[in-house]
Design an enzyme around this catalytic site. Sequence first.
Site, PDB file in Angstrom:
ATOM      1  N   CYS A 155     114.579  36.416  55.691  1.00 31.88           N
ATOM      2  CA  CYS A 155     115.406  35.374  56.302  1.00 31.88           C
ATOM      3  C   CYS A 155     114.527  34.415  57.116  1.00 31.88           C
ATOM      4  O   CYS A 155     113.490  34.799  57.646  1.00 31.88           O
ATOM      5  CB  CYS A 155     116.445  36.023  57.214  1.00 31.88           C
ATOM      6  SG  CYS A 155     117.585  34.813  57.959  1.00 31.88           S
ATOM      7  N   ASP A 181     115.156  33.331  59.914  1.00 35.48           N
ATOM      8  CA  ASP A 181     115.362  33.618  61.337  1.00 35.48           C
ATOM      9  C   ASP A 181     114.023  33.697  62.090  1.00 35.48           C
ATOM     10  O   ASP A 181     113.114  34.424  61.686  1.00 35.48           O
ATOM     11  CB  ASP A 181     116.122  34.952  61.470  1.00 35.48           C
ATOM     12  CG  ASP A 181     116.643  35.178  62.879  1.00 35.48           C
ATOM     13  OD1 ASP A 181     115.836  35.175  63.827  1.00 35.48           O
ATOM     14  OD2 ASP A 181     117.862  35.344  63.032  1.00 35.48           O
ATOM     15  N   ARG A 238     113.157  35.129  64.625  1.00 37.24           N
ATOM     16  CA  ARG A 238     112.830  36.413  65.246  1.00 37.24           C
ATOM     17  C   ARG A 238     112.270  37.430  64.257  1.00 37.24           C
ATOM     18  O   ARG A 238     111.971  38.568  64.629  1.00 37.24           O
ATOM     19  CB  ARG A 238     114.089  36.994  65.913  1.00 37.24           C
ATOM     20  CG  ARG A 238     114.657  36.104  67.008  1.00 37.24           C
ATOM     21  CD  ARG A 238     116.063  36.503  67.366  1.00 37.24           C
ATOM     22  NE  ARG A 238     116.994  36.311  66.250  1.00 37.24           N
ATOM     23  CZ  ARG A 238     118.279  36.631  66.274  1.00 37.24           C
ATOM     24  NH1 ARG A 238     118.787  37.184  67.368  1.00 37.24           N
ATOM     25  NH2 ARG A 238     119.049  36.407  65.231  1.00 37.24           N
ATOM     26  N   HIS A 280     117.975  41.411  57.758  1.00 33.88           N
ATOM     27  CA  HIS A 280     117.904  41.882  59.151  1.00 33.88           C
ATOM     28  C   HIS A 280     119.313  41.962  59.736  1.00 33.88           C
ATOM     29  O   HIS A 280     120.158  41.105  59.471  1.00 33.88           O
ATOM     30  CB  HIS A 280     117.010  40.978  59.996  1.00 33.88           C
ATOM     31  CG  HIS A 280     117.562  39.601  60.222  1.00 33.88           C
ATOM     32  ND1 HIS A 280     118.171  39.229  61.391  1.00 33.88           N
ATOM     33  CD2 HIS A 280     117.620  38.505  59.415  1.00 33.88           C
ATOM     34  CE1 HIS A 280     118.562  37.966  61.297  1.00 33.88           C
ATOM     35  NE2 HIS A 280     118.250  37.498  60.110  1.00 33.88           N
ATOM     36  N   CYS A 313     122.099  39.071  61.244  1.00 32.47           N
ATOM     37  CA  CYS A 313     121.776  37.832  60.519  1.00 32.47           C
ATOM     38  C   CYS A 313     122.931  36.814  60.627  1.00 32.47           C
ATOM     39  O   CYS A 313     124.069  37.104  60.244  1.00 32.47           O
ATOM     40  CB  CYS A 313     121.508  38.160  59.056  1.00 32.47           C
ATOM     41  SG  CYS A 313     121.017  36.716  58.089  1.00 32.47           S
TER      42      CYS A 313
HETATM   43 CO    CO Z   1     119.118  35.908  59.111  1.00 33.74          CO
END
Ligand code: CO
Length: 214
Positions: A42, A44, A46, A98, A101
Amino acid sequence: MESYLKIFENNKAWVRSKLAADEHFFEKLARDQRPHYLYIGCSDSRVPANVIMGLDEGEVFVHRNVANLVVGADNNINAVIQYAVEFLEIQHIIVCGHYGCGGVKAALHPTDMGQLNSWLQNLRDVYRIHQHELDAISDSHLKFDRLVELNVIEQCVNIAKIDHVQRKWYKTGYPMIHAWVYDLHNGLLKELDVNLEEYFSSIRSIYDLNVGDE
Ligand code: CO
């Protein structure tokens, strides 16, 4: 100082530290790349691929998008997978979702998100395929977590549908596909408890393109 200018300072400090450890670091890296893994994860912020896997520069080929999707009509990911499998001869493809998400969460709620709607349809399709199991989970957090996991599994299936991946399987038995989830709360990666081989063979009659006969 504008905050983005700090990045150039960071970059110079990183170069200095790399050269301090090995003065030929960039020279060697510039020659070639021989990564052993393709990581599909992803976007993302993080979940930084190299960092969570403890892998160095040159060790992992990376593709990231919203909710780690492998979409058949997406030229971008098709090119990444083909390059990884055919030219880099990567033997391990990791699909890593994750928990927490945002993309998966959005797909759990009926919301008009404009441009994102068609992208999130893929997640709603995962929900539909596994509706029976998901609807039986009454706790909304557990249902969210399970959709994250099922999404990873279905994206692994989407890789198995690809003609050149099937062709490589017939020839070499590789790439192996791995279904992983990253937990934002403790930083740990885990392999999902799923027998992908078994799942692939159960749907083989639908997706097998018979490329082995060529
Ligand atoms: Co995500």
